[in-house]
Design a protein around this motif. Structure first.
Motif, PDB file in Angstrom:
ATOM      1  N   ASN A 617      15.438  30.830 -20.577  1.00  0.00           N
ATOM      2  CA  ASN A 617      14.561  31.477 -21.569  1.00  0.00           C
ATOM      3  C   ASN A 617      14.294  32.949 -21.252  1.00  0.00           C
ATOM      4  O   ASN A 617      13.165  33.434 -21.410  1.00  0.00           O
ATOM      5  CB  ASN A 617      13.226  30.714 -21.684  1.00  0.00           C
ATOM      6  CG  ASN A 617      13.422  29.265 -22.036  1.00  0.00           C
ATOM      7  OD1 ASN A 617      14.240  28.934 -22.893  1.00  0.00           O
ATOM      8  ND2 ASN A 617      12.695  28.379 -21.374  1.00  0.00           N
ATOM      9  N   LEU A 618      15.324  33.665 -20.831  1.00  0.00           N
ATOM     10  CA  LEU A 618      15.171  35.083 -20.518  1.00  0.00           C
ATOM     11  C   LEU A 618      15.016  35.907 -21.797  1.00  0.00           C
ATOM     12  O   LEU A 618      15.786  35.748 -22.746  1.00  0.00           O
ATOM     13  CB  LEU A 618      16.390  35.570 -19.734  1.00  0.00           C
ATOM     14  CG  LEU A 618      16.508  37.071 -19.511  1.00  0.00           C
ATOM     15  CD1 LEU A 618      15.358  37.589 -18.651  1.00  0.00           C
ATOM     16  CD2 LEU A 618      17.855  37.412 -18.867  1.00  0.00           C
ATOM     17  N   ARG A 619      13.998  36.775 -21.777  1.00  0.00           N
ATOM     18  CA  ARG A 619      13.823  37.718 -22.882  1.00  0.00           C
ATOM     19  C   ARG A 619      13.497  39.095 -22.301  1.00  0.00           C
ATOM     20  O   ARG A 619      12.669  39.216 -21.397  1.00  0.00           O
ATOM     21  CB  ARG A 619      12.664  37.292 -23.791  1.00  0.00           C
ATOM     22  CG  ARG A 619      12.909  36.034 -24.592  1.00  0.00           C
ATOM     23  CD  ARG A 619      11.803  35.860 -25.615  1.00  0.00           C
ATOM     24  NE  ARG A 619      10.480  35.815 -24.982  1.00  0.00           N
ATOM     25  CZ  ARG A 619       9.361  36.284 -25.536  1.00  0.00           C
ATOM     26  NH1 ARG A 619       9.394  36.861 -26.730  1.00  0.00           N
ATOM     27  NH2 ARG A 619       8.202  36.190 -24.909  1.00  0.00           N
ATOM     28  N   THR A 654       6.852  36.936 -15.248  1.00  0.00           N
ATOM     29  CA  THR A 654       6.611  38.008 -16.209  1.00  0.00           C
ATOM     30  C   THR A 654       6.724  39.345 -15.492  1.00  0.00           C
ATOM     31  O   THR A 654       6.100  39.544 -14.434  1.00  0.00           O
ATOM     32  CB  THR A 654       5.215  37.895 -16.845  1.00  0.00           C
ATOM     33  OG1 THR A 654       5.069  36.623 -17.468  1.00  0.00           O
ATOM     34  CG2 THR A 654       5.011  38.983 -17.894  1.00  0.00           C
ATOM     35  N   LEU A 655       7.518  40.243 -16.034  1.00  0.00           N
ATOM     36  CA  LEU A 655       7.603  41.612 -15.520  1.00  0.00           C
ATOM     37  C   LEU A 655       6.801  42.518 -16.438  1.00  0.00           C
ATOM     38  O   LEU A 655       6.955  42.473 -17.670  1.00  0.00           O
ATOM     39  CB  LEU A 655       9.054  42.092 -15.476  1.00  0.00           C
ATOM     40  CG  LEU A 655      10.071  41.278 -14.658  1.00  0.00           C
ATOM     41  CD1 LEU A 655      11.414  42.000 -14.621  1.00  0.00           C
ATOM     42  CD2 LEU A 655       9.558  41.027 -13.263  1.00  0.00           C
ATOM     43  N   ALA A 662       4.260  43.731 -21.085  1.00  0.00           N
ATOM     44  CA  ALA A 662       5.373  42.876 -20.652  1.00  0.00           C
ATOM     45  C   ALA A 662       6.700  43.508 -21.038  1.00  0.00           C
ATOM     46  O   ALA A 662       6.892  43.935 -22.185  1.00  0.00           O
ATOM     47  CB  ALA A 662       5.248  41.504 -21.283  1.00  0.00           C
ATOM     48  N   VAL A 663       7.610  43.585 -20.080  1.00  0.00           N
ATOM     49  CA  VAL A 663       8.943  44.120 -20.359  1.00  0.00           C
ATOM     50  C   VAL A 663      10.019  43.044 -20.266  1.00  0.00           C
ATOM     51  O   VAL A 663      11.109  43.207 -20.815  1.00  0.00           O
ATOM     52  CB  VAL A 663       9.277  45.291 -19.423  1.00  0.00           C
ATOM     53  CG1 VAL A 663       8.291  46.432 -19.622  1.00  0.00           C
ATOM     54  CG2 VAL A 663       9.298  44.843 -17.967  1.00  0.00           C
ATOM     55  N   ALA A 664       9.730  41.945 -19.569  1.00  0.00           N
ATOM     56  CA  ALA A 664      10.686  40.834 -19.480  1.00  0.00           C
ATOM     57  C   ALA A 664       9.926  39.574 -19.105  1.00  0.00           C
ATOM     58  O   ALA A 664       8.858  39.619 -18.475  1.00  0.00           O
ATOM     59  CB  ALA A 664      11.774  41.116 -18.453  1.00  0.00           C
ATOM     60  N   GLU A 665      10.507  38.447 -19.495  1.00  0.00           N
ATOM     61  CA  GLU A 665       9.890  37.162 -19.196  1.00  0.00           C
ATOM     62  C   GLU A 665      10.990  36.121 -19.077  1.00  0.00           C
ATOM     63  O   GLU A 665      11.964  36.143 -19.836  1.00  0.00           O
ATOM     64  CB  GLU A 665       8.907  36.774 -20.321  1.00  0.00           C
ATOM     65  CG  GLU A 665       8.015  35.602 -20.009  1.00  0.00           C
ATOM     66  CD  GLU A 665       6.951  35.414 -21.087  1.00  0.00           C
ATOM     67  OE1 GLU A 665       5.765  35.596 -20.801  1.00  0.00           O
ATOM     68  OE2 GLU A 665       7.344  35.104 -22.238  1.00  0.00           O
TER      69      GLU A 665
END
Length: 674
Positions: A617-619, A654-655, A662-665
């Motif tokens: 589930n990378l976004r 969470t980045l 949030a820039v990535a999750e």
């Protein structure tokens, strides 16, 4: 003369009033009796609901999966006795392996899926969390929990072992007790298999019960927590489905019934091709396996008009090599039908089909039987018909002779083949032998809605393909219309038929407590040692690590680009990146950010984290430019035991940047030692 017993409320019950005789399909001699009209059906239902249900529901899905595996292994160790008992049903050793080994294999698949695809818990999470409130403090999700009733399984005569086990596997995995009612004609085999399961001592009391003979008025005492799963004729299904109590109380009813399954020879698969030879082989096998007594057997054969004569010749030649006889003999390829009454029914149906089609192979009045009396046993030959005008015919599309009977019919083009397929008004399976992708696509779009399964095969897949007539536990078994409109198997989908889907709504903490899976926004535990230093059993849901921050430099971006070869313009050309609506200028690679994140949260020393096994589930949610800083938040989302040495930990990562945006999750998976 054997007495075939029932198993009710923990006790074996002998046949009594209402018992019926069971005859050998080979000799016609009576070999057993079964049935007892005095069974206390309300006592059986109470025993299942009050004893079996609570015991099963205390177990997790993993506990039940281990239980299924243990039962399957026990049956596998004792299956020879089931083979020997099965010969009197008319089947050959190959037929027994389809039944016995197929049933045991189905249990093993469900055991494996229960461990891999379901949680070590009693609640199954169905889909992701839905954010229902603007601030993320009111959430919703769907869950499934076991029904608190009993599953009544009414099975057909043709698969006395598989028919029982393929229903029991998803039912018991769901946590629901079952009452099994096999067809009387072959219930001696079912009883023997059932007795082995009881003797194993693996299943909790009340998990399974057995009725050999009639159910009496059991269906009149069911309610909304119960399930009836039926396999058999459309006539019987209608009678059961129409029970006023089942209708009034919304009792779940699943039916798998009559089906005029078909196979289509693609227009690209003419004589001389591997596909043509494959088609002949598949049709012959489906006509003669179990003497055609399979709910998935091929009843209708669609062939391009120019290839009809070639197919009749090739299929007749192959059928002529099938030795009919006593199934106990090594050379027998096709045994008997299950009973004389079934033989009469097949001959009557074949005669009806013969009013619209010409029999081109197989004479029921003149055929050889090896090692047995053709008149005393329930033997028939394979019978192949040719219907020259399938558009005008009706019987060939609505009459199922439940034996080795099939009808060839010509088609003009793909649309015509689809129309003929659909004239069956719903089937369990249709097969198409073709190597042409467009033909396959057209068949799906035109006929998919009428069939529970579409099986495509050709020279590329034939070495691995399992066959037109093999329902696999991984795939849905069932079909629309005259096939009953129900579903069985299909992996975890089959388990859901014995569970209630419920929508739950509440705060993240409430959803976390119910589902035993941490929901973002729920309480975090961040005052402990680094979670990578903690063993599987010591980690708690919501345990969180907040990393330090790291500034992303232009040098980092360029080094990563040249080192990996990823010199995409958005990372290397500022003007080109600004022309892209997604980027403000040159940006960091998403995978660079993931690499930096690992560096921010990793604990480098040897410890309980054994391996990183992937991410889900990378976004990427916002671009990161040179000069921005990132930090990582790592929370324990879920824990799943895998064996006695380690378990899988699912981390929610969470980045965020310097503005806490949030820039990535993503979800990180690790294997952690106990």
């Amino acid at each position: 003369m054997r007495d075939i017993q029932s198993f009710a409320a923990g006790q074996w019950i002998n046949p009594g009033a209402g018992a019926r005789n069971i005859a050998s399909a080979i000799t016609g001699d009576v070999i057993a009796q079964a049935g007892n009209d005095a069974l206390q059906v309300q006592t059986m239902l109470a025993y299942a609901r009050d004893i079996g249900g609570p015991a099963l529901r205390k177990l997790t899905f993993h506990d039940r999966a281990r239980m299924l595996k243990a039962v399957a292994l026990y049956l596998n160790d004792h299956k020879q006795s089931l083979y020997e008992l099965s010969f009197d049903t008319g089947g050959t050793q190959a037929d027994h392996m389809i039944d016995v080994d197929g049933g045991i294999g189905t249990m093993q698949v469900y055991a494996a899926k229960g461990r891999r695809e379901m949680p070590d818990d009693q609640v199954y999470l169905d889909g992701p969390v839905e954010q229902l409130g603007r601030a993320g403090q009111f959430m919703g999700r769907h869950i499934c929990t076991p029904l608190q009733g009993v599953a009544v399984h009414i099975n057909a005569f043709n698969f006395p072992v598989w028919g029982m086990l393929e229903k029991l596997a998803p039912t018991l995995l769901a946590g629901v007790p079952a009452i099994v009612k096999p067809a009387t004609a072959t219930c001696q085999v079912t009883e023997a298999c059932f007795r082995l399961m009881i003797q194993s001592g693996i299943l909790p009391d009340g998990a399974i019960q057995l009725v050999t003979g009639g159910l009496g008025d059991m269906l009149d005492h069911l309610d909304c927590q119960d399930v009836v799963s039926f396999t058999g004729s459309a006539e019987t299904a209608l009678k059961l489905r129409s029970n006023p109590v089942l209708v009034e109380r919304s009792v779940r009813f699943a039916s798998e019934q009559d089906s005029l399954n078909a196979s289509v020879l693609g227009s690209d698969a003419g004589p001389g091709t591997p596909e043509f030879d494959l088609f002949v082989k598949e049709v012959q096998r489906e006509m003669t396996a179990k003497a055609g007594q399979k709910c998935t057997a091929i009843r209708r054969i669609m062939v391009p008009q120019p290839h009809v004569d070639a197919l009749i010749a090739a299929l007749s030649d192959r059928l002529a090599k099938v030795t009919i006889g006593d199934p106990r003999l090594e050379g027998t390829k096709m045994g008997a039908l299950v009973s004389q009454s079934q033989r009469r029914d097949v001959l009557e149906k074949a005669a009806l089909i013969g009013t619209e089609a010409t029999r081109v192979f197989g004479d029921p009045d003149a055929f050889a039987v090896e090692g047995a009396d053709a008149q005393k046993g329930a033997f028939v030959p394979p019978m192949l018909f040719h219907c020259a005008d399938p558009d005008a015919a009706t019987h060939v599309h609505d009459t199922e002779a439940f034996g080795p009977v099939s009808t060839i019919m010509p088609y003009r083009d793909t649309d015509h083949a689809i129309a003929l397929l659909n004239k069956g008004k719903g089937s369990l399976v249709a097969s198409i032998i073709t190597r042409d992708g467009k033909t396959a696509r057209d068949m799906v779009m035109g006929a998919g809605a009428f069939h529970g399964r579409l099986y495509f095969n050709n020279r590329d897949s034939m070495a691995e393909a399992t066959g037109h007539g093999a329902p696999l536990p991984h795939m849905v078994h069932g079909g629309p219309g005259r096939a009953g409109g129900g579903e069985e198997l299909g992996g975890v989908r089959g388990v859901m038929h014995y569970m209630q889907r419920t929508a739950i709504q509440g705060s993240p903490d409430i959803l976390t407590a119910i589902g035993k899976q941490w929901v973002p926004g729920a309480t975090e535990i961040s005052d402990r040692d680094h979670p990578f230093t903690r063993r599987f059993g010591a980690l708690d849901l919501g345990e969180t690590f907040n990393s330090a921050s790291r500034t992303v430099l232009l040098e980092d971006i360029e080094t990563f680009a040249h080192f990996t070869g990823d010199t995409f313009y958005a990372h290397m050309d500022d003007a080109a990146a600004k022309a892209n609506p997604f980027f403000p200028g040159r940006v960091a690679h998403g995978y660079l950010l993931l690499s930096f994140a690992a560096g921010l949260f990793v604990q480098p020393d040897p410890g309980p984290v054994l391996a990183n096994t992937g991410l889900d589930n990378l976004r990427f949610m916002a671009p990161v430019q040179a000069g921005d800083s990132i930090k990582a938040r790592l929370s324990v989302k879920a824990k799943t035991p895998r064996n006695d040495e380690y378990g899988e930990v699912r981390w929610h990562v969470t980045l965020t940047n310097q503005d806490d945006a949030a820039v990535a999750e993503y979800e990180l998976l690790t294997m952690n030692a106990y």
